[in-house]
Write an enzyme that holds these catalytic residues in place. Structure first.
Site, PDB file in Angstrom:
ATOM      1  NE  ARG A 178       3.657  41.992  28.352  1.00  0.00           N
ATOM      2  CZ  ARG A 178       3.677  40.656  28.452  1.00  0.00           C
ATOM      3  NH1 ARG A 178       4.695  40.056  29.028  1.00  0.00           N
ATOM      4  NH2 ARG A 178       2.680  39.926  28.003  1.00  0.00           N
ATOM      5  CG  LEU A 221       5.517  37.830  25.947  1.00  0.00           C
ATOM      6  CD1 LEU A 221       6.680  37.319  26.782  1.00  0.00           C
ATOM      7  CD2 LEU A 221       5.857  39.213  25.387  1.00  0.00           C
ATOM      8  CB  SER A 222       3.854  34.046  29.716  1.00  0.00           C
ATOM      9  OG  SER A 222       4.264  32.756  29.373  1.00  0.00           O
ATOM     10  CD  GLN A 223      -1.644  35.168  32.134  1.00  0.00           C
ATOM     11  OE1 GLN A 223      -1.811  34.216  31.393  1.00  0.00           O
ATOM     12  NE2 GLN A 223      -2.498  35.507  33.065  1.00  0.00           N
ATOM     13  CG  PHE A 275       3.968  27.729  29.464  1.00  0.00           C
ATOM     14  CD1 PHE A 275       4.896  28.688  29.096  1.00  0.00           C
ATOM     15  CD2 PHE A 275       3.435  27.783  30.742  1.00  0.00           C
ATOM     16  CE1 PHE A 275       5.291  29.680  29.978  1.00  0.00           C
ATOM     17  CE2 PHE A 275       3.823  28.775  31.643  1.00  0.00           C
ATOM     18  CZ  PHE A 275       4.755  29.720  31.252  1.00  0.00           C
TER      19      PHE A 275
END
Ligand code: SAH
Length: 219
Positions: A39, A65-67, A210
């Protein structure tokens, strides 16, 4: 000799996977992918120390960028279809991380992004990691990728105000569309649309946050 000073994130990544298990992610393919994909390669150097925390991170152009939990959750939801999930369309390439995770879970990933600069960086990262089953398209994702349709799954990583009909139409029978639907500034729900022979069924999952899905393309 820069390599000597590169931090090793293997332990941090394994700890993230354990945390995901505790949060209820149970699909072994998804957990293996989250353990395999580095990541830290998907964010700026300055943010790398925080990349395995349970938080979203800025990726430039006002995007995030999402968790890890949300990436894993959406991947698990798209894979949980009643048909074999082989070809998946992602809308919103961004950093390329979600596409990289998908590439370890299905045979072909098709990813669409409206900001050209994101695509160049994502392609480069995927090449470095040796991920060869991802195809890219620079366009407005509200249109999907009709020439490659139907898809066994569609995963939208930006929030449209309402369900995008053109994406529903590109779903295979038995396939699932995962999309965070919500007006800007309001709470969004992770929505799962399943296409059956006769209709589309909706189910609602986690509350999410989002960036908005925007029309049109830019370089
Ligand atoms: N999946 C990404 C997260 C991206 S954030 C990752 O793993 O990093 C949301 C992304 O959706 C942004 O890159 C944004 O530019 C993109 N986006 C927003 N509206 C879009 C649209 N209509 N078509 C394609 N991409 C869109």
């Amino acid at each position: 000799m820069i390599g000597m000073f590169r931090r090793d994130y293997t332990w941090a990544r394994a700890a993230m996977v354990e945390r995901l298990r505790g949060q209820g992610i149970s699909n072994a393919t998804v957990l293996a992918a989250m353990n395999e994909i580095a990541r830290e390669e998907f964010v700026d150097e300055a943010l790398r120390m925080r990349v395995y925390e349970d938080c979203s991170l800025p990726i430039g152009h006002g995007q995030t960028l999402s968790q890890p939990y949300i990436v894993a959750r959406m991947t698990e939801l798209v894979l949980a279809a009643s048909i074999p999930v082989k070809r998946v369309l992602e809308i919103g390439t961004g950093s390329g991380y979600q596409a990289a995770i998908l590439s370890r879970c299905v045979s072909s990933v098709f990813t669409v992004e409206r900001i050209g600069a994101f695509l160049d960086t994502a392609k480069q990262r995927h090449r470095t990691l040796g991920l060869g089953n991802i195809r890219y398209m620079h366009r407005d994702g509200f249109k999907g990728w009709p020439s490659q349709a139907p898809f066994d799954g569609i995963l939208v990583t930006a929030a449209p105000p309402t369900l995008p009909d053109e994406l529903k139409a590109q779903l295979a029978v038995g396939g699932r569309l995962i999309v965070p639907v919500g007006q800007q500034g309001e709470a969004q729900r992770l929505t799962v649309i399943t296409r059956t022979e006769k209709e589309f069924r909706s189910q609602y999952f986690d509350a999410v946050s989002f960036v908005p899905m925007l029309p049109g393309e830019m370089s």
